[in-house]
Design an enzyme around this catalytic site. Sequence first.
Site, PDB file in Angstrom:
ATOM      1  N   SER A 131       7.554  20.296  24.344  1.00 32.07           N
ATOM      2  CA  SER A 131       6.576  21.058  25.118  1.00 32.07           C
ATOM      3  C   SER A 131       5.709  21.984  24.261  1.00 32.07           C
ATOM      4  O   SER A 131       4.954  21.506  23.439  1.00 32.07           O
ATOM      5  CB  SER A 131       7.311  21.833  26.205  1.00 32.07           C
ATOM      6  OG  SER A 131       6.404  22.355  27.103  1.00 32.07           O
ATOM      7  N   HIS A 132       5.873  23.305  24.444  1.00 35.57           N
ATOM      8  CA  HIS A 132       4.992  24.259  23.765  1.00 35.57           C
ATOM      9  C   HIS A 132       5.428  24.534  22.328  1.00 35.57           C
ATOM     10  O   HIS A 132       4.756  25.285  21.626  1.00 35.57           O
ATOM     11  CB  HIS A 132       4.931  25.564  24.552  1.00 35.57           C
ATOM     12  CG  HIS A 132       6.279  26.201  24.712  1.00 35.57           C
ATOM     13  ND1 HIS A 132       7.235  25.706  25.569  1.00 35.57           N
ATOM     14  CD2 HIS A 132       6.837  27.264  24.101  1.00 35.57           C
ATOM     15  CE1 HIS A 132       8.318  26.454  25.489  1.00 35.57           C
ATOM     16  NE2 HIS A 132       8.106  27.404  24.600  1.00 35.57           N
TER      17      HIS A 132
ATOM     18  N   ASP B 243       2.397  20.014  31.312  1.00 39.94           N
ATOM     19  CA  ASP B 243       2.937  20.663  32.509  1.00 39.94           C
ATOM     20  C   ASP B 243       2.515  22.122  32.649  1.00 39.94           C
ATOM     21  O   ASP B 243       2.641  22.708  33.715  1.00 39.94           O
ATOM     22  CB  ASP B 243       4.469  20.505  32.605  1.00 39.94           C
ATOM     23  CG  ASP B 243       5.217  21.059  31.414  1.00 39.94           C
ATOM     24  OD1 ASP B 243       4.572  21.482  30.431  1.00 39.94           O
ATOM     25  OD2 ASP B 243       6.465  21.064  31.464  1.00 39.94           O
ATOM     26  N   ARG B 244       2.005  22.715  31.579  1.00 45.66           N
ATOM     27  CA  ARG B 244       1.545  24.108  31.684  1.00 45.66           C
ATOM     28  C   ARG B 244       0.035  24.164  31.721  1.00 45.66           C
ATOM     29  O   ARG B 244      -0.646  23.257  31.226  1.00 45.66           O
ATOM     30  CB  ARG B 244       1.977  24.902  30.467  1.00 45.66           C
ATOM     31  CG  ARG B 244       3.444  25.044  30.334  1.00 45.66           C
ATOM     32  CD  ARG B 244       3.704  25.947  29.165  1.00 45.66           C
ATOM     33  NE  ARG B 244       5.130  26.131  28.986  1.00 45.66           N
ATOM     34  CZ  ARG B 244       5.642  27.170  28.364  1.00 45.66           C
ATOM     35  NH1 ARG B 244       4.850  28.102  27.853  1.00 45.66           N
ATOM     36  NH2 ARG B 244       6.934  27.273  28.238  1.00 45.66           N
TER      37      ARG B 244
ATOM     38  N   ASP C 239       2.734  18.621  26.668  1.00 48.85           N
ATOM     39  CA  ASP C 239       3.221  17.624  27.623  1.00 48.85           C
ATOM     40  C   ASP C 239       2.549  17.762  28.984  1.00 48.85           C
ATOM     41  O   ASP C 239       2.965  17.120  29.957  1.00 48.85           O
ATOM     42  CB  ASP C 239       4.742  17.667  27.733  1.00 48.85           C
ATOM     43  CG  ASP C 239       5.271  18.999  28.224  1.00 48.85           C
ATOM     44  OD1 ASP C 239       4.708  20.039  27.827  1.00 48.85           O
ATOM     45  OD2 ASP C 239       6.235  19.023  29.008  1.00 48.85           O
TER      46      ASP C 239
ATOM     47  N   GLU D  25       5.666  29.830  37.507  1.00 41.95           N
ATOM     48  CA  GLU D  25       6.319  30.696  36.537  1.00 41.95           C
ATOM     49  C   GLU D  25       5.235  31.447  35.766  1.00 41.95           C
ATOM     50  O   GLU D  25       4.130  30.939  35.566  1.00 41.95           O
ATOM     51  CB  GLU D  25       7.150  29.878  35.550  1.00 41.95           C
ATOM     52  CG  GLU D  25       8.322  29.168  36.182  1.00 41.95           C
ATOM     53  CD  GLU D  25       9.259  28.604  35.112  1.00 41.95           C
ATOM     54  OE1 GLU D  25      10.248  29.283  34.782  1.00 41.95           O
ATOM     55  OE2 GLU D  25       8.984  27.513  34.599  1.00 41.95           O
TER      56      GLU D  25
ATOM     57  N   LYS E  79       6.503  21.103  36.855  1.00 42.24           N
ATOM     58  CA  LYS E  79       5.259  21.845  36.905  1.00 42.24           C
ATOM     59  C   LYS E  79       4.153  20.915  36.435  1.00 42.24           C
ATOM     60  O   LYS E  79       4.408  19.926  35.736  1.00 42.24           O
ATOM     61  CB  LYS E  79       5.332  23.121  36.083  1.00 42.24           C
ATOM     62  CG  LYS E  79       5.812  22.975  34.649  1.00 42.24           C
ATOM     63  CD  LYS E  79       6.018  24.358  34.054  1.00 42.24           C
ATOM     64  CE  LYS E  79       6.439  24.307  32.596  1.00 42.24           C
ATOM     65  NZ  LYS E  79       7.884  24.153  32.417  1.00 42.24           N
TER      66      LYS E  79
ATOM     67  N   ASP F   8      -0.462  22.609  27.759  1.00 45.93           N
ATOM     68  CA  ASP F   8       0.442  22.467  26.616  1.00 45.93           C
ATOM     69  C   ASP F   8       0.574  20.980  26.262  1.00 45.93           C
ATOM     70  O   ASP F   8      -0.052  20.120  26.895  1.00 45.93           O
ATOM     71  CB  ASP F   8       1.804  23.135  26.875  1.00 45.93           C
ATOM     72  CG  ASP F   8       2.640  22.417  27.914  1.00 45.93           C
ATOM     73  OD1 ASP F   8       2.084  21.587  28.658  1.00 45.93           O
ATOM     74  OD2 ASP F   8       3.858  22.679  27.973  1.00 45.93           O
TER      75      ASP F   8
ATOM     76  N   ARG G 116      16.173  20.980  22.311  1.00 50.68           N
ATOM     77  CA  ARG G 116      15.064  21.144  21.361  1.00 50.68           C
ATOM     78  C   ARG G 116      15.607  21.544  20.011  1.00 50.68           C
ATOM     79  O   ARG G 116      16.315  22.535  19.883  1.00 50.68           O
ATOM     80  CB  ARG G 116      14.098  22.226  21.848  1.00 50.68           C
ATOM     81  CG  ARG G 116      13.397  21.765  23.078  1.00 50.68           C
ATOM     82  CD  ARG G 116      12.268  22.686  23.463  1.00 50.68           C
ATOM     83  NE  ARG G 116      11.887  22.322  24.813  1.00 50.68           N
ATOM     84  CZ  ARG G 116      10.939  22.885  25.503  1.00 50.68           C
ATOM     85  NH1 ARG G 116      10.233  23.876  24.981  1.00 50.68           N
ATOM     86  NH2 ARG G 116      10.660  22.492  26.717  1.00 50.68           N
TER      87      ARG G 116
ATOM     88  N   SER H 282       5.052  31.798  32.784  1.00 56.56           N
ATOM     89  CA  SER H 282       4.837  31.145  31.501  1.00 56.56           C
ATOM     90  C   SER H 282       3.805  30.013  31.595  1.00 56.56           C
ATOM     91  O   SER H 282       3.915  29.020  30.894  1.00 56.56           O
ATOM     92  CB  SER H 282       6.162  30.589  30.996  1.00 56.56           C
ATOM     93  OG  SER H 282       6.729  29.747  31.985  1.00 56.56           O
TER      94      SER H 282
ATOM     95  N   THR I  48      14.602  31.448  35.421  1.00 52.15           N
ATOM     96  CA  THR I  48      13.585  30.785  34.615  1.00 52.15           C
ATOM     97  C   THR I  48      13.937  29.320  34.387  1.00 52.15           C
ATOM     98  O   THR I  48      15.078  28.995  34.052  1.00 52.15           O
ATOM     99  CB  THR I  48      13.482  31.512  33.262  1.00 52.15           C
ATOM    100  OG1 THR I  48      12.974  32.820  33.513  1.00 52.15           O
ATOM    101  CG2 THR I  48      12.554  30.782  32.308  1.00 52.15           C
TER     102      THR I  48
HETATM  103  C1  VG1 Z   1      10.076  28.845  28.618  1.00 52.95           C
HETATM  104  C2  VG1 Z   1       9.431  29.543  29.787  1.00 52.95           C
HETATM  105  C3  VG1 Z   1       9.936  28.961  31.090  1.00 52.95           C
HETATM  106  C4  VG1 Z   1       9.666  27.451  31.098  1.00 52.95           C
HETATM  107  C5  VG1 Z   1      10.287  26.815  29.878  1.00 52.95           C
HETATM  108  C6  VG1 Z   1       9.971  25.335  29.771  1.00 52.95           C
HETATM  109  O1  VG1 Z   1      11.464  29.054  28.652  1.00 52.95           O
HETATM  110  O2  VG1 Z   1       9.695  30.940  29.745  1.00 52.95           O
HETATM  111  O3  VG1 Z   1       9.316  29.610  32.175  1.00 52.95           O
HETATM  112  O4  VG1 Z   1      10.192  26.869  32.259  1.00 52.95           O
HETATM  113  O5  VG1 Z   1       9.804  27.448  28.700  1.00 52.95           O
HETATM  114  O6  VG1 Z   1       8.604  25.106  29.777  1.00 52.95           O
HETATM  115  P1  VG1 Z   1      12.207  30.149  27.746  1.00 52.95           P
HETATM  116  O7  VG1 Z   1      13.668  29.937  27.999  1.00 52.95           O
HETATM  117  O8  VG1 Z   1      11.750  29.906  26.350  1.00 52.95           O
HETATM  118  O9  VG1 Z   1      11.700  31.474  28.229  1.00 52.95           O
HETATM  119  V1  VG1 Z   1       7.984  23.758  28.925  1.00 52.95           V
HETATM  120  O10 VG1 Z   1       6.340  23.597  29.262  1.00 52.95           O
HETATM  121  O11 VG1 Z   1       8.408  24.189  27.436  1.00 52.95           O
HETATM  122  O12 VG1 Z   1       8.920  22.512  29.545  1.00 52.95           O
HETATM  123 CO    CO Z   2       5.494  21.873  28.723  1.00 53.50          CO
END
Ligand code: VG1
Ligand code: CO
Length: 530
Positions: free
Chosen positions: A116-117, A260-261, A258, A344, A357, A256, A24, A346, A325
Amino acid sequence: MTLKVYTKATKPFEGQKPGTSGLRKAVKVFQQENYTENFVQCILSAMGGALSGCTLVVGGDGRYFGKEAVDIIIKICAANGVRKVMVGQNSILSTPCVSCVIRKYNTAGGIVLTASHNPGGPNADFGIKFNISNGGPAPDAVTNKIYEISKNIVEYRICPEVHCDISVIGKQEFLVDSRPFTVEVIDSVVDYVEYMKEIFDFRAIKDLLHGAAGQPLKVLINAMHGGHHPDPNLTYAADLVKAMQEGDYGFGAAFDGDGDRNMILGHKAFFVTPSDSVAVIADNTDYIPYFKKNGVKGLARSMPTGCAIDRVAEKKGVEVFEVPTGWKYFGNLMDAGRLSICGEESFGTGSDHIREKDGIWAVLAWLSILAGRNMSVEQVLHSHWETYGRNFFTRYDYENCESDPCNKMMSVLDAMSGDASMVGKQLSHGEKTYTIAKIDNFEYQDPIDGAVAKKQGVRILMSDGSRVVFRLSGTGSSGATVRMYIESYESDSSTYTKDAQEVLKPLVEIALQLSKLSEYTGRQQPTVIT
Ligand code: VG1
Ligand code: CO
């Protein structure tokens, strides 16, 4: 006419290291000449012998630069001996859908275009993630290999004359270096929807929405998008929370970018923590045909996630796993037939129906439970707490801090975790006192392939089962984001209706003091509390 493959000279870019979930970076970084080409070539080169003649799935969340990236990927795949690329119409496939399509058509893997987010747009982020043939995110061994290749890359192969219209569903055939190469543009949702119809009882959900057994359930959904910060939590999905508070809707959910959340809300914005959400689903599998058919083999959560699901596993007599994680750590357990449902904190929930997810799945699971039990979201939660007690949970995020002091803080915490004199130490705030039972920097050995992941976050485990966890985010594109996770368990039913922030306040204060977080980050307040 056969199209020509060119070998282009290039130089390595620094930092093409996939994080928790892919590479990213700012869009502007991906737009640099050869940057995206390099990384895509590294992914393909890392596939080794599996590359030639294979099929790959490509798609993403539709954010800015997605279509350009698809174009580059197709041209580089064509030049590297890939036989076929299946691409979502107009580049769009949700992350769970990519996983579903990889599995359904037995492809060698897929490339997911999403951050993603993280916000999208010309001045925000883009991301590229590689998924392997089981449909899940590439494990560390693969992403490390990609990174190693990226450090020494000197050339990439490309076929610039492959021009595809990805707005039209269907196959487009090419001859590249005298080899056939196919691009198949697929519908963005059809395969996924078919699969959901197998997993869930759509009839029961329809009856619930139409009020066959009483009042119709009014549902409000916010499919967040990359123009904002598409993170489905109480802060970034504040407009959904506000709309739900007005009381017209019985069920609310946000996703979110994509897909998945997910965030689940009940009537009047009653909030379900993700840690509770996955525990409730695990406890109510009787209402989901997929689990009635396949059974529940085991449960799992990521380390910082609240431990509510552990209690469900204990009652059901199934294994429970605690992994680092990131969804990639669940895949092996699922492939080995030892894990059915996991989550998770998150806002990620899912099962072994795919290897990602799945936000939409989570919402359908919740609706199935509401239909089956004829209860509201809040009633389901209360009944859960009555049975298991309540794991109060909160996460504090300090986004975009300076990296150096945050790394320093983590190394001080790491040193504490190796200091035996910390055990037994009492920490107080107000009337609450906690005793440290164990402190470590979480390490995980995959029970299937033995791979070891070290330093996945400092855990401070208290004698009453409460926990404090610190880790740095691995999905940011600049600076450092500190995540502090706080959990406390209560089995006294008079506490169940209390506000989580109020219950956890003493432990939050203790954690802040112990870590000197404000000193290191310069922040008095977190950016987001979930
Ligand atoms: C975050 C979340 C983690 C999740 C990851 C990808 O990671 O804490 O639980 O699996 O995002 O989610 P980090 O390293 O920022 O804590 V997604 O929906 O961005 O693929
Ligand atoms: Co996502």
